[in-house]
Design a protein around this motif. Structure first.
Motif, short mmCIF file in Angstrom:
data_model
loop_
_atom_site.label_atom_id
_atom_site.label_comp_id
_atom_site.label_asym_id
_atom_site.label_seq_id
_atom_site.Cartn_x
_atom_site.Cartn_y
_atom_site.Cartn_z
N ALA A 78 0.94 -1.51 0.33
CA ALA A 78 -0.24 0.48 -0.10
C ALA A 78 1.07 1.28 0.25
CB ALA A 78 -1.25 0.26 1.59
N VAL A 79 2.02 1.22 0.51
CA VAL A 79 2.85 2.14 0.66
C VAL A 79 3.28 2.88 -0.85
CG1 VAL A 79 4.92 3.33 1.95
CG2 VAL A 79 3.18 1.71 3.18
N ARG A 80 3.92 1.21 -1.64
CA ARG A 80 4.80 1.61 -2.80
C ARG A 80 3.55 1.88 -3.54
NH1 ARG A 80 9.69 -1.32 -3.63
NH2 ARG A 80 9.55 -2.85 -1.51
N GLU A 81 2.62 1.59 -3.40
CA GLU A 81 1.03 2.33 -3.94
C GLU A 81 0.95 3.42 -3.96
OE1 GLU A 81 -1.98 -0.47 -4.60
OE2 GLU A 81 -3.27 1.40 -4.99
N LEU A 82 1.32 4.72 -2.85
CA LEU A 82 1.50 5.35 -2.42
C LEU A 82 1.97 6.86 -3.10
CD1 LEU A 82 -0.59 7.55 -0.18
CD2 LEU A 82 1.49 7.41 1.44
N LEU A 91 6.00 25.82 2.54
CA LEU A 91 5.41 26.56 1.28
C LEU A 91 6.89 26.35 0.73
CD1 LEU A 91 3.59 29.14 1.84
CD2 LEU A 91 2.98 27.71 -0.12
N ALA A 92 7.96 26.52 1.36
CA ALA A 92 9.39 27.00 0.37
C ALA A 92 9.80 25.67 0.47
CB ALA A 92 10.51 27.40 1.69
N LEU A 93 9.42 24.22 1.15
CA LEU A 93 10.03 23.05 0.41
C LEU A 93 8.99 22.88 -0.71
CD1 LEU A 93 10.51 21.32 4.09
CD2 LEU A 93 12.06 21.36 2.32
N GLU A 94 7.48 22.83 -0.33
CA GLU A 94 6.46 22.16 -1.61
C GLU A 94 7.28 23.45 -2.67
OE1 GLU A 94 3.27 21.50 2.05
OE2 GLU A 94 2.99 22.79 0.57
N ALA A 95 6.91 24.29 -3.09
CA ALA A 95 7.74 25.16 -3.66
C ALA A 95 9.20 24.34 -4.95
CB ALA A 95 7.90 26.87 -4.06
N SER A 96 9.49 24.04 -3.68
CA SER A 96 11.07 23.73 -4.27
C SER A 96 10.86 22.50 -5.43
CB SER A 96 12.50 23.80 -3.48
OG SER A 96 13.58 22.98 -3.11
N LEU A 97 10.36 21.33 -4.63
CA LEU A 97 9.83 19.57 -4.41
C LEU A 97 9.07 19.61 -5.37
CD1 LEU A 97 10.75 18.23 -1.09
CD2 LEU A 97 12.08 18.39 -2.49
N GLY A 98 8.18 20.55 -5.37
CA GLY A 98 6.77 19.98 -6.56
C GLY A 98 5.71 18.92 -5.60
N ARG A 99 5.64 17.64 -6.04
CA ARG A 99 5.02 16.70 -5.44
C ARG A 99 6.23 15.98 -4.71
NH1 ARG A 99 3.15 12.56 -10.14
NH2 ARG A 99 1.69 11.62 -8.49
N ALA A 100 5.23 16.70 -2.90
CA ALA A 100 5.85 16.26 -1.97
C ALA A 100 4.78 16.40 -1.04
CB ALA A 100 6.85 17.34 -1.92
N ILE A 101 5.46 15.36 -0.06
CA ILE A 101 5.06 15.29 1.39
C ILE A 101 5.44 16.23 3.10
CG2 ILE A 101 3.36 13.65 3.21
CD1 ILE A 101 3.16 11.86 0.95
N VAL A 102 4.75 17.19 3.45
CA VAL A 102 5.71 17.79 3.92
C VAL A 102 5.16 17.84 5.24
CG1 VAL A 102 6.66 19.57 4.62
CG2 VAL A 102 6.46 19.00 2.09
#
Lengths: 509, 509
Positions: B28-32, B404-415
């Motif tokens: 399930a994690v792999r799928e996520l 915001l800084a992490l999301e803006a830099s990485l795009g698709r990311a879980i923060v």
């Protein structure tokens, strides 16, 4: 920005505190002094204000003009009144010298800067012109912390911070207040109490000492058990140094390197001038209540304090007098004073419960000690205090060693002690000594103090728990931190104050 | 002197921890990972142990002979196994480099000294011969804290402190224990538990990190609310430096100058090597119990934590996950975990009481995060953490800015984020980030990290609450302490380590 309404009475130039609060001596006390200590009234009168011999002022017209242009002509004072009132601190030796009319340590001028910027400029000019600068708060040091060593300098100025007396802002969410360093204890409380807040910092010097001094000398107040030491309250600092500004404290705690706040705390004006502080505040309690107990011995009482500290159920104030101090106060056994602000005070099976009265009496007189000292000195006694701290297991030895050293050196003397600052791992010991002044009171006390310092060192205590290093403890401090510690301290000093203008002779070994 | 019985399993060379505790990933994690983050399995296998490219060892035969004569020939290791296992720390970037077979930061030799005296001698020889020395405890740094900068040096040695693993003495009256710096977390607890005592220090790195590292990097454990940070526990320190020994801490607290202990704490091996510590210990509690609550939002939960801190009724462990972290853990809202050791845990009207179960689940997995990271990296994700702290009133802005800084830099990311260290005046924020490794995971993460650091600086946070500075935070650290702070740090460094052999490239800007 808020400014205190309470005016500060000028401190007695030759003694302690508000001259209106001076006290006399009970005939019974006079008798005790004579009978127990062989005190004889001094021959001759102490020097009057006009008798104080001041050194010729040394500052060049150019330096004076520069300083006037920075802080304003009305804030550069070279009159005798200003100079005398900024001569040394308030140790017994300091007072004895003033009573002899010895003004030889007076600064050439007293500056009253009004802002961080002015202070930074003063440091710049004084560095360029090799003028020593003594940061001056309440002037209450008892270890020579504001006594300039004139030496090689082209003059000495006292930098009196009294105009920096604002409550700048309050952050009630974070329970932080930005306060300026020139605020006296009562002024800071008045301003904070107006917001329903308190610092909870009440050292014996509280009436005159300033927030900047509390920080620079690592002050510890009578309610340290509940509120912590002053250094526990300092969250952020702005410091002006000869090489620029330091701005410290972005978070309560950090892993971003060594905690440089702890370099400024205890730096005694030798590294820079604290110009603003963010301090942790607490809600003003609804009530401050008192309780008292009698313990059969100092050791049993200390064990009870230790249990409270190690079980982390300390009241706000916790204080235990030894047999001698209790006796001098009119009691027997060992008196414990408790101040508490919530819930119920601790109880001690096996000890005698006195209730509030003796503790309330102590609390009423909590700032009276230095006034009494003036009266005792006038009567021909030498009265002085010294303090140390170590771990619980080392306290009995430290207590005995210091007591013995003082008694051996002074002969007829009353040496009494209390514990007033406790931690999980140890506690402080605060000694008060009374003896006859003798023919040369300065030399007599200096000799005793050297012996006491040696005893502290041998017994593994620290040379000061809350009075600081100043000039008086410099040698003992060097021994305490060792040659590598000395190397580090000198390196820091050199990096922040390359010409060494800041409080020369103080702290740095 | 007591020695721990628990052996330490050698750490996985290319990842975290005990290789026997490695975990796999749920389908399930792999799928996520694939669906939410676009993670694709890496092409090709990671480097094997034998594939790691090591630089030619540089130490001269003379230096090697000198070092062997000090610590014994069997305690100077130059084999590939020892060198690889002392290459860098355990940040995600460190692991990625090892998986690529990049051993370029390996030391030339690994020394295993057995005493303070041997360490002092090693520092003497290495100063004379210009050999860099990396003090090495558990090797768990996630900020480049054990990654030598080879530069100008005639070689690099790792100084592994594992043989300094004794409980030297216990002073139960003062509640102090003298412990050596090479003890791992579990070893120290085992030894102290044998006396009915505990440090109460449980950071996520606990299984491998050492006491010396806890002190040198200002560690903060999961029970910091009840037991304080590690720097709160350090009462005394013995430090070997290239210019001699420092012996600090005669009392719990002192007014004898700046607190030099706070210069060693957080010094990350750049000023000296901690060879012994007197640590405050506490009685082992009868039970450690758990409780959990759900808050409707991160802000409401933080307000509840703040109230506990400001009313000084904190439990031992207090931790609050934001909505994302709670969701990733399978919940909703914001999960608060409480660990308590006496009395009743706090209650929160308006929040949902879960009882012990979710908190016990968290506690069981409290050291599992880094094992899971290995599995995620193997699956093609980049997972990393970073942390900061500030005052309560600044936390919302800091939280949003970093996210915001992490999301803006990485795009698709879980923060995701949690608060796990609280004080009266503020708290920490601990972020965990998961994203696809991409073509160049090192560069991708470095870019995001730079943006996060900028955001922390602009929002007034500290660059690290408990990970430290290392090499990775050096620039941000310099900005945080400012030019005058940098001047002081360099002066201290120069005074204690004139040739600069100690952990070059780490901490000092």
């Amino acid at each position: 920005m808020e400014t205190p309404r309470t005016p500060v009475q000028p401190m007695l130039w030759s003694g302690w505190g508000d001259p209106g609060k001076a006290v006399g001596l009970d005939p019974a006390v006079r008798e005790l002094l004579t009978e127990a200590l062989g005190v004889t009234p001094p021959t001759g009168e102490p020097a009057g204000f006009g008798d104080v011999r001041l050194p010729a002022a040394e500052l060049s017209p150019f330096v004076l003009a520069s300083l006037r242009s920075i802080v304003g002509a009305e804030h550069v004072r070279t009159d005798a009144d200003a100079r005398i009132r900024h001569t040394r601190g308030k140790s017994t030796s300091d007072l004895l010298k003033m009573r002899m009319g010895d003004g030889s340590d007076a600064p050439d001028a007293v500056l009253l800067p009004g802002s961080h910027h002015e202070i930074a400029e003063v440091l710049r000019v004084c560095t360029a012109e090799k003028v020593a600068v003594v940061p001056f708060g309440g002037g209450t040091s008892v270890v020579g912390g504001v006594t300039a060593q004139r030496d090689v300098f082209a003059g000495v100025v006292a930098l009196d911070l009294r105009r920096l007396d604002k409550l700048v802002s309050v952050d009630e969410e974070s329970m932080l207040a930005e306060l300026q360093p020139g605020l006296r204890g009562p002024q800071a409380e008045e301003l904070l109490n107006g917001h329903g807040l308190t610092l909870g910092h009440f050292p014996q010097s509280w009436e005159y000492a300033t927030l900047g001094g509390f920080a620079a000398a690592r002050s510890s107040g009578q309610a340290s058990a509940g509120y912590g030491r002053f250094d526990d309250m300092v969250e952020g600092l702005t410091v002006a140094t000869p090489v620029g500004d330091l701005e410290l404290g972005r978070a309560p705690r950090s892993a971003a390197g060594p905690d440089l706040r702890h370099l400024v705390l205890g730096s005694e004006g030798a590294f820079g001038v604290i110009t603003s502080m963010r301090l942790r505040v607490r809600r003003l309690p609804a009530r401050r209540r008192w309780d008292a107990w009698r313990f059969p011995s100092f050791q049993v009482g200390r064990d009870a304090m230790r249990a409270l500290a190690q079980e982390r159920r300390l009241p706000a104030v916790l204080r235990l007098s030894d047999e001698t101090e209790t006796m001098i106060g009119g009691g027997s056994g060992c008196l414990m004073v408790i101040g508490y602000e919530q819930g119920e005070p601790p109880t001690f099976p096996g000890a005698d419960h006195f209730g509030a009265e003796p503790a309330e009496r102590w609390a009423e007189g909590r700032y009276a000690g230095p006034y009494l000292r003036d009266a005792l000195i006038a009567a021909g006694a030498t009265v002085e205090t010294l303090e140390t701290a170590t771990h619980w297991s080392g306290l009995p030895r430290l207590y005995e060693a210091v007591k013995l050293a003082l008694e051996a050196s002074l002969g007829r003397a009353i040496v009494m002690c209390h514990v007033s600052h406790v931690y999980e791992t140890g506690a402080s010991l605060y000694f008060t000594v009374a003896t006859a002044a003798g023919d040369d009171p300065l030399a007599r006390w200096d000799a005793a103090k050297i012996k006491a310092n040696e005893a502290i060192g041998l017994a593994g205590g620290t040379i000061s728990h809350h009075h600081g290093v100043g000039r008086d403890h410099r040698a003992a401090y060097a021994a305490e931190i060792g040659p590598v510690g000395v190397t580090v301290m000198r390196a820091i000093k050199k990096s922040l104050d390359p010409v060494g203008i800041l409080n020369p002779g103080v702290l740095i070994p």
